[in-house]
Write a protein that holds these residues in place. Structure first.
Motif, PDB file in Angstrom:
ATOM      1  N   VAL A  40       0.831  -1.215   0.000  1.00 45.53           N
ATOM      2  CA  VAL A  40       0.000   0.000   0.000  1.00 45.53           C
ATOM      3  C   VAL A  40       0.861   1.259   0.000  1.00 45.53           C
ATOM      4  O   VAL A  40       0.338   2.352  -0.231  1.00 45.53           O
ATOM      5  CB  VAL A  40      -0.946   0.024   1.228  1.00 45.53           C
ATOM      6  CG1 VAL A  40      -1.901  -1.148   1.194  1.00 45.53           C
ATOM      7  CG2 VAL A  40      -0.175   0.042   2.539  1.00 45.53           C
ATOM      8  N   LEU A  41       2.152   1.110   0.252  1.00 47.36           N
ATOM      9  CA  LEU A  41       3.009   2.280   0.384  1.00 47.36           C
ATOM     10  C   LEU A  41       3.096   3.076  -0.913  1.00 47.36           C
ATOM     11  O   LEU A  41       3.287   4.304  -0.881  1.00 47.36           O
ATOM     12  CB  LEU A  41       4.411   1.845   0.836  1.00 47.36           C
ATOM     13  CG  LEU A  41       4.498   1.298   2.270  1.00 47.36           C
ATOM     14  CD1 LEU A  41       5.883   0.738   2.547  1.00 47.36           C
ATOM     15  CD2 LEU A  41       4.171   2.391   3.280  1.00 47.36           C
ATOM     16  N   HIS A  42       2.954   2.421  -2.070  1.00 48.74           N
ATOM     17  CA  HIS A  42       3.106   3.132  -3.339  1.00 48.74           C
ATOM     18  C   HIS A  42       1.940   4.059  -3.636  1.00 48.74           C
ATOM     19  O   HIS A  42       2.063   4.963  -4.459  1.00 48.74           O
ATOM     20  CB  HIS A  42       3.300   2.142  -4.486  1.00 48.74           C
ATOM     21  CG  HIS A  42       2.136   1.229  -4.713  1.00 48.74           C
ATOM     22  ND1 HIS A  42       1.885   0.149  -3.901  1.00 48.74           N
ATOM     23  CD2 HIS A  42       1.154   1.237  -5.649  1.00 48.74           C
ATOM     24  CE1 HIS A  42       0.807  -0.487  -4.323  1.00 48.74           C
ATOM     25  NE2 HIS A  42       0.333   0.162  -5.378  1.00 48.74           N
ATOM     26  N   PHE A  43       0.777   3.855  -3.027  1.00 49.07           N
ATOM     27  CA  PHE A  43      -0.345   4.770  -3.237  1.00 49.07           C
ATOM     28  C   PHE A  43      -0.778   5.475  -1.957  1.00 49.07           C
ATOM     29  O   PHE A  43      -1.643   6.360  -2.002  1.00 49.07           O
ATOM     30  CB  PHE A  43      -1.549   4.047  -3.845  1.00 49.07           C
ATOM     31  CG  PHE A  43      -2.153   2.970  -2.990  1.00 49.07           C
ATOM     32  CD1 PHE A  43      -2.925   3.274  -1.877  1.00 49.07           C
ATOM     33  CD2 PHE A  43      -1.964   1.633  -3.299  1.00 49.07           C
ATOM     34  CE1 PHE A  43      -3.496   2.284  -1.102  1.00 49.07           C
ATOM     35  CE2 PHE A  43      -2.529   0.634  -2.520  1.00 49.07           C
ATOM     36  CZ  PHE A  43      -3.293   0.969  -1.413  1.00 49.07           C
ATOM     37  N   LEU A  44      -0.207   5.108  -0.834  1.00 49.61           N
ATOM     38  CA  LEU A  44      -0.633   5.701   0.425  1.00 49.61           C
ATOM     39  C   LEU A  44      -0.294   7.187   0.496  1.00 49.61           C
ATOM     40  O   LEU A  44      -0.960   7.962   1.196  1.00 49.61           O
ATOM     41  CB  LEU A  44       0.020   4.952   1.590  1.00 49.61           C
ATOM     42  CG  LEU A  44      -0.621   5.130   2.976  1.00 49.61           C
ATOM     43  CD1 LEU A  44      -2.076   4.693   2.958  1.00 49.61           C
ATOM     44  CD2 LEU A  44       0.153   4.323   4.016  1.00 49.61           C
ATOM     45  N   GLY A  45       0.716   7.612  -0.268  1.00 50.92           N
ATOM     46  CA  GLY A  45       1.093   9.019  -0.256  1.00 50.92           C
ATOM     47  C   GLY A  45       0.001   9.935  -0.772  1.00 50.92           C
ATOM     48  O   GLY A  45      -0.022  11.138  -0.442  1.00 50.92           O
ATOM     49  N   LYS A  46      -0.906   9.417  -1.594  1.00 50.09           N
ATOM     50  CA  LYS A  46      -1.988  10.259  -2.128  1.00 50.09           C
ATOM     51  C   LYS A  46      -2.917  10.753  -1.025  1.00 50.09           C
ATOM     52  O   LYS A  46      -3.631  11.738  -1.201  1.00 50.09           O
ATOM     53  CB  LYS A  46      -2.796   9.471  -3.165  1.00 50.09           C
ATOM     54  CG  LYS A  46      -2.022   9.163  -4.420  1.00 50.09           C
ATOM     55  CD  LYS A  46      -2.932   8.668  -5.535  1.00 50.09           C
ATOM     56  CE  LYS A  46      -3.555   7.349  -5.237  1.00 50.09           C
ATOM     57  NZ  LYS A  46      -4.409   6.872  -6.356  1.00 50.09           N
ATOM     58  N   VAL A  47      -2.933  10.067   0.123  1.00 51.53           N
ATOM     59  CA  VAL A  47      -3.813  10.478   1.219  1.00 51.53           C
ATOM     60  C   VAL A  47      -3.421  11.862   1.722  1.00 51.53           C
ATOM     61  O   VAL A  47      -4.283  12.647   2.170  1.00 51.53           O
ATOM     62  CB  VAL A  47      -3.752   9.443   2.361  1.00 51.53           C
ATOM     63  CG1 VAL A  47      -4.568   9.891   3.559  1.00 51.53           C
ATOM     64  CG2 VAL A  47      -4.240   8.090   1.866  1.00 51.53           C
ATOM     65  N   GLY A  48      -2.144  12.203   1.633  1.00 54.02           N
ATOM     66  CA  GLY A  48      -1.690  13.509   2.130  1.00 54.02           C
ATOM     67  C   GLY A  48      -1.779  14.623   1.116  1.00 54.02           C
ATOM     68  O   GLY A  48      -1.355  15.748   1.410  1.00 54.02           O
ATOM     69  N   VAL A  49      -2.277  14.365  -0.090  1.00 57.20           N
ATOM     70  CA  VAL A  49      -2.354  15.375  -1.153  1.00 57.20           C
ATOM     71  C   VAL A  49      -3.791  15.877  -1.267  1.00 57.20           C
ATOM     72  O   VAL A  49      -4.730  15.064  -1.342  1.00 57.20           O
ATOM     73  CB  VAL A  49      -1.876  14.787  -2.497  1.00 57.20           C
ATOM     74  CG1 VAL A  49      -1.971  15.843  -3.601  1.00 57.20           C
ATOM     75  CG2 VAL A  49      -0.448  14.273  -2.370  1.00 57.20           C
ATOM     76  N   ASP A  50      -3.981  17.214  -1.320  1.00 59.03           N
ATOM     77  CA  ASP A  50      -5.316  17.794  -1.449  1.00 59.03           C
ATOM     78  C   ASP A  50      -5.945  17.413  -2.785  1.00 59.03           C
ATOM     79  O   ASP A  50      -5.263  17.376  -3.832  1.00 59.03           O
ATOM     80  CB  ASP A  50      -5.257  19.319  -1.333  1.00 59.03           C
ATOM     81  CG  ASP A  50      -4.895  19.772   0.073  1.00 59.03           C
ATOM     82  OD1 ASP A  50      -5.110  18.974   1.007  1.00 59.03           O
ATOM     83  OD2 ASP A  50      -4.370  20.894   0.227  1.00 59.03           O
ATOM     84  N   ASN A  51      -7.246  17.165  -2.746  1.00 60.88           N
ATOM     85  CA  ASN A  51      -8.059  16.824  -3.924  1.00 60.88           C
ATOM     86  C   ASN A  51      -7.660  15.490  -4.566  1.00 60.88           C
ATOM     87  O   ASN A  51      -8.221  15.123  -5.601  1.00 60.88           O
ATOM     88  CB  ASN A  51      -8.013  17.931  -4.977  1.00 60.88           C
ATOM     89  CG  ASN A  51      -8.662  19.216  -4.478  1.00 60.88           C
ATOM     90  OD1 ASN A  51      -9.645  19.173  -3.745  1.00 60.88           O
ATOM     91  ND2 ASN A  51      -8.074  20.365  -4.841  1.00 60.88           N
TER      92      ASN A  51
END
Length: 826
Positions: free
Chosen positions: A55-66
């Motif tokens: 999940v680490l490769h897409f988990l970063g999107k949680v911290g990006v607005d919109n």
């Protein structure tokens, strides 16, 4: 092999980052983690077996607005969260829910697996995340209708439009089939999300609508009828509106996840770490890896070490690997291995290098559980040919470059592995340089395993403290290596034997022996002789060990059987005593009643005979085949009572009184007077034996046939009886009565007559032969000893006169030889 057991990419990255570790505490921690996971994988099925996902490769999107996580990513995230929760729950379950140990105390998993439990303790609860995803995503991986009222309305409208389009399309299709434009089996289908009907290409212009597609052959056209175009457009619009609403919902849920991002990242890292450790544990279980006892120092004490790759390759061929025992200590820190080519020397040092490297990378190694290991700062390796055209290095030059590095950097915390030490140049010069190098490594206390064929190195190792010789064993008879390492003596290269097996011409081999010279030939011959002797004594020791083990098993089994028999014997004796007591009481009562009846009858002959008959019938009932030594005691008691009665009668006779129990008509009768005749039945008085009278001798004795046995009995010892009663007694008592059955069970087909006089020995032999023939035993043994041979000669002479003797021979030499006679019956 380990990467193939990793489920996540992050675990494979951790595996690639694994490095050689020189700190004892860190190595212990890594090995303990893997050992705990090995036990979990083997014994505890409640530990999460799946759900290890990236999940680490897409988990970063949680911290990006919109930005938002789409539906498949949320499903994957839910799997990771559930797995992390399962891991944490596994180690934190209450003790009440766990199976209890043998002492009745249920230990928590955190106490049983402290290192893995410590890793899981840092996890914070992610129950809101798991619950939120479960409320948002259905089991098919789609956002639920209940996620928002707008989404529920849109999907309800889409269903209504789809149903309307379906009804219209079915009506149009039936009309086209009726007009012959479409086949009878045609059905409504979809093209680019729009409903179409299949129509013959020749009739496509006869159906109003838009052609959206055609078949591969061009014979069928797929037409969207004009009257449903508007409905399909409406359906497409609703579909777009649904996607916008789903995106809106997912963005909102991603915002909900944002505060949990650190915990999610921590959980994802833990799941990947557990996945990595689990892959190592599964690999270790597959190769039989264990955590040896680690020592705070340098040492190698491996028992049953196995090269995992070689073992896997041999297993595919249906073969088994030969384990190695490797021992290096500060006192004997260098092992010099010699022996034949292809005998396993290189495999030995490669096994040592690979297993030590695996150990210091945190991998359990395939050795025996009682093995010990130390930690080295470095492993120096010189195996194979490192020649280089670019650097202008020959084979020998590359070896010298390695030796230069070894001598410059090696110390007491270094493990050096050198294959074919000193080869690549003129043997005498190369051997001298190798001996000097070996001496320098010995002085620096370097640990090492070195292979060689050079005789001067073998001599040097034998006379230098700190070095020990080792040899790879070779089967001289079969001309093949045994792949076993032995310590204490060097090994021969067996060059001539191997050359002979390969098929090198004999004259070439003989010439080589001549050129070698006597001194070296004698040395190599001595090594071969040592190898043969070692092989012999090793096989001897193995046989002795197996015999001892077998003896221990037999002894334990005999002790168990003996204890069981003793318990059974006590039980039977107790039951027999109780039965005997009862029978004895009954017998005394019968005898007393009989005596009283005789006295009351005042010597009336008929009354006396009747009383005797009743007493004899009772005695027959008592004397059954089941009577054992306690039954015999009862019989002896009855005999003693009869003897007492007889003595009282004789005493009365001396006093001139008449004994009513004495029957003068039965004294000194000849057989005919006693009612005995040939062909009749009779029983032996006082015994449970009856048979048929086959002959009456002139001297008044009678030959009685009891089953298959003929016996001569005095007439006054027999009592006439009926044939039916004789047969009944024979059935109850067997062919020879209960005493014969007991004798048959206790009969031993061997006797010891040493120390007896000749007449005593012959009586013993006669009794042995008689019983053997009576019981159908075909072979007996007589132990008479050797001595002067007089006793043996008398026994042999006696045996020759006996009928039914087939042969008399000496026993086998190992079983007594001429001191034992083996007698075989016809």
């Amino acid at each position: 092999m380990v990467a193939g057991r990793c489920s996540t990419e992050r675990a494979r990255e951790m595996l690639a980052e694994t490095a050689f570790c020189t700190q004892l505490e860190e190595v212990c921690e890594l090995l303990e983690q893997t050992a705990e996971m090995q036990e979990i994988c083997t014994l505890d099925a409640t530990f999460p077996q799946s759900g290890y996902v990236d999940v680490l490769h897409f988990l970063g999107k949680v911290g990006v607005d919109n930005a938002y996580l789409d539906e498949p990513e949320l499903v994957t995230l839910a799997q990771m969260v559930d797995t992390a929760g399962g891991i944490a729950t596994f180690f934190t379950r209450n003790a009440d829910a766990l199976p209890r140990a043998a002492d009745g105390v249920a230990a928590r998993k955190a106490d049983r697996y402290p290192r893995l439990a410590g890793m899981a303790q840092a996890l914070q609860t992610l129950a809101p995340v798991s619950k939120g995803i479960a409320n948002l995503i259905d089991k098919f991986g789609r956002v639920k209708d209940s996620a928002s009222p707008e989404l529920a309305l849109l999907r309800r409208q889409m269903v209504e439009v789809q149903q309307l389009v379906g009804r219209r399309m079915q009506a149009i299709l039936r009309k086209a089939q009726a007009d012959g434009y479409a086949d009878e089996g045609a059905e409504v289908s979809l093209r680019d999300g729009r409903a179409v009907i299949p129509v013959s290409a020749s009739c496509k212009r006869k159906v109003a609508g838009m052609v959206l597609d055609e078949s591969a052959t061009g014979k069928t056209s797929f037409i969207e009828p004009a009257e449903v175009v508007e409905l399909n457009n409406r359906l497409r619009e609703l579909g777009f509106a649904e996607k916008r609403e789903v995106m809106k919902i997912l963005i909102a849920f991603t915002v909900f996840l944002r505060p949990f991002l650190p915990q999610l990242a921590q959980a994802a890292e833990l799941v990947a770490r557990i996945d990595f450790i689990r892959a190592k544990a599964l690999f270790a279980n597959s190769v039989g890896g264990v955590k040896p006892a680690l020592t705070d120092g340098q040492a190698v004490g491996w028992r049953g070490a196995r090269h995992p790759l070689l073992e896997a390759a041999l297993k595919k061929e249906g073969k088994s690997i030969v384990p190695l025992d490797l021992h290096l200590t500060p006192e004997k820190h260098i092992l010099l291995i010699s022996g034949p080519n292809a005998g396993g020397k290189s495999v030995c040092i490669k096994t040592a290098g690979l297993l030590q490297y695996m150990l210091q990378c945190g991998f359990p190694i395939p050795v025996g559980e009682d093995s010990e290991a130390g930690i080295f700062d470095a492993i120096f390796i010189d195996i194979g040919d490192e020649q280089s055209l670019e650097n202008d290095l020959s084979t020998y030059s590359s070896h010298l470059q390695s030796m230069k590095y070894f001598l410059r950097h090696a110390n007491a915390r270094t493990l050096a592995l050198i294959d074919e030490f000193g080869t690549g140049t003129e043997p005498q010069l190369g051997g001298a340089i190798a001996e000097a190098t070996l001496g320098a490594l010995t002085e620096s206390k370097t640990f090492g395993i070195i292979t060689t064929h050079y005789a001067n190195l073998k001599y040097f190792a034998s006379n230098t403290p700190g070095i020990q010789n080792g040899a790879m064993l070779f089967d001289v008879q079969k001309i093949e290596p045994l792949f076993r390492l032995e310590y204490g003596a060097p090994g021969s290269s067996f060059a001539f034997e191997i050359a002979q097996k390969i098929g090198l011409p004999g004259e070439v081999i003989d010439k080589a022996r001549t050129l070698l010279g006597d001194k070296h030939a004698d040395f190599d011959k001595s090594l071969r002789s040592i190898a043969r002797d070692r092989r012999y004594w090793e096989e001897k020791r193995t046989r002795v060990r197996l015999a001892d083990k077998r003896l221990e098993e037999l002894t334990a089994r005999c002790e168990r059987d003996l204890a069981q028999l003793q318990g059974e014997r006590k039980r039977i004796i107790q039951e027999a005593r109780e039965e005997a007591k009862k029978l004895l009481s009954e017998a005394n009562r019968k005898i007393e009643n009989t005596i009283r009846s005789i006295k009351e009858a005042q010597a009336d002959k008929e009354k006396t005979r009747e009383a005797r008959t009743l007493l004899q019938a009772f005695a027959q009932d008592v004397a059954t085949p089941a009577a054992d030594e306690n039954g015999a005691a009862i019989t002896r008691k009855m005999e003693r009572l009869k003897e007492q009665q007889q003595r009282r009668s004789e005493e009365k006779a001396r006093r001139g009184e008449h004994d009513p129990d004495a029957d003068p008509n039965t004294d000194d009768l000849n057989p005919s007077e006693a009612g005995l005749s040939v062909g009749g039945a009779a029983r032996i008085a006082g015994q449970n034996v009856a048979g048929e009278i086959v002959k009456i001798n002139d001297n008044g004795s009678v030959v009685l046939a009891v089953g298959n046995i003929y016996t001569t009995v005095a007439a006054d010892k027999l009592e006439p009886t009926s044939r039916s009663l004789a047969r009944s007694m024979a059935r109850r008592s067997g062919t020879g009565g209960s005493s014969l059955s007991v004798e048959r069970l206790n009969f031993k087909p061997a006797i010891d007559v040493r120390g007896l006089r000749v007449d005593e020995a012959l009586r013993e032999v006669e009794e042995l032969i008689d019983k053997a023939m009576m019981f159908g035993v075909g072979e007996v043994r007589i132990l008479h000893g050797k001595g002067t041979g007089a006793l043996k000669e008398q026994i042999r002479r006696y045996l020759k006169r006996l009928p039914g003797i087939a042969a008399v021979e000496d026993e086998d030499v190992q079983q007594g030889g001429a001191g034992v006679s083996v007698v075989r019956m016809n």
